[in-house]
Design a protein around this motif. Sequence first.
Motif, short mmCIF file in Angstrom:
data_model
loop_
_atom_site.label_atom_id
_atom_site.label_comp_id
_atom_site.label_asym_id
_atom_site.label_seq_id
_atom_site.Cartn_x
_atom_site.Cartn_y
_atom_site.Cartn_z
N ASP A 1 0.83 -1.21 0.00
CA ASP A 1 0.00 0.00 0.00
C ASP A 1 0.86 1.26 0.00
O ASP A 1 0.53 2.25 -0.67
CB ASP A 1 -0.91 0.01 1.23
N SER B 1 2.45 1.71 -3.48
CA SER B 1 1.48 2.14 -4.49
C SER B 1 0.84 3.48 -4.12
O SER B 1 -0.10 3.93 -4.78
CB SER B 1 0.38 1.09 -4.66
N LYS C 1 -1.04 4.25 -1.66
CA LYS C 1 -2.37 4.20 -1.06
C LYS C 1 -2.34 4.65 0.41
O LYS C 1 -3.37 5.04 0.95
CB LYS C 1 -2.94 2.78 -1.15
N ARG C 2 -1.16 4.53 1.03
CA ARG C 2 -1.00 4.94 2.42
C ARG C 2 0.32 5.68 2.57
O ARG C 2 1.30 5.38 1.86
CB ARG C 2 -1.03 3.72 3.36
#
Length: 356
Positions: free
Chosen positions: A243, A246, A248-249
């Motif tokens: 994550d 990518s 996302k976090r």
Amino acid sequence: MVNLKQLSELARDSSSSGRKTLVEAVTDLFLAADDSEIDHIALLFGDIVLRVLGQLEEEARVALSARVSDHPHAPHDLMVRLASDSIDVAKQVLENSPVLTDEDLASIAWEGSMDHLGAIADRGPLGENVTTVIVGRGNSQVLAKVAGNEQARFTPDTFERLLEKAQQHPIVQEALIGRSDIPEEPARRLIPYLSEELRKRIKELGTNNTLIQLLAERAAQEVQAQMRDLGSAKSRAEMLIRDVKSRKRPIDDAVNQFAKADRPIDLAMLLAEVSELPAESVTRVVFNQGDTPLIILCRANGVTDNAYKNVVKMRSKRLQLSGKAMTDAINRYARMQRAEAVRALAAIKQRGGKAS
């Protein structure tokens, strides 16, 4: 040996020394009595001593207690009086007298000191009504004595209460593991509270097969749980790293989680992935005493100052960093500019990814 006439003469002396001499004489008479006259002499002995007992100094009462404490024909009322006296007088009677009943012992246990309870807890056999009082009133030392007394019998409720108290007192746990009669369910509840040292003692003693079997079962369960936790933690770490990579976090989420959980390998995997460097090289960086390469990797990938503080705390546990060393490490990180760190990371990649 004195006769009845001489006893009458001694009884006329009301001084402290006279009372002491009278008691010693009548005790001699009692202890020397044969089977044919013991009942009659015991009545006389008890009647005389009970009349003057309150006038005897403690030293004389201690001596009397020592002489008659284990006599099977000692007068019951006298034994109860002695057993209820100060602990110096009562101890031998409480521990040894075959004349005292469970009702006597329970009554004394309700009203006596912890020393009285301890003396009772050591004797055997002990009935359930006595152990109920002892477990209800006793401190940890008393509970350890009664728990270790193989001749002590407990009601199911009293044994449950003893186990509950044992959870807070290792000295009571140590006494319990020596028993051979602990039922399976109470033993199962006791196991989680035992220290590693006591668990080893159980195996060494070999006196309770139930405890030994339960320890083996728990050890197997703990191994299985650790394997499940390890697999689960690894999966969660891999998902978190994906994550972050990518986007996302934020990277701080992963850094804080790994650092606070003391998972340096997962932190190394994270930094290796986002920096595109060999995991083996980055792992060495996380564990090295020198922190410059680690500062470069963290700053270049956007780890904030607050998150890096958690990294420093994690490293301090393993590297045994002083408070000053931790402060210096945090300050070095604060002075590193991100642009400078990005250039340094690029240089590391150019020379083959050797970060350390």
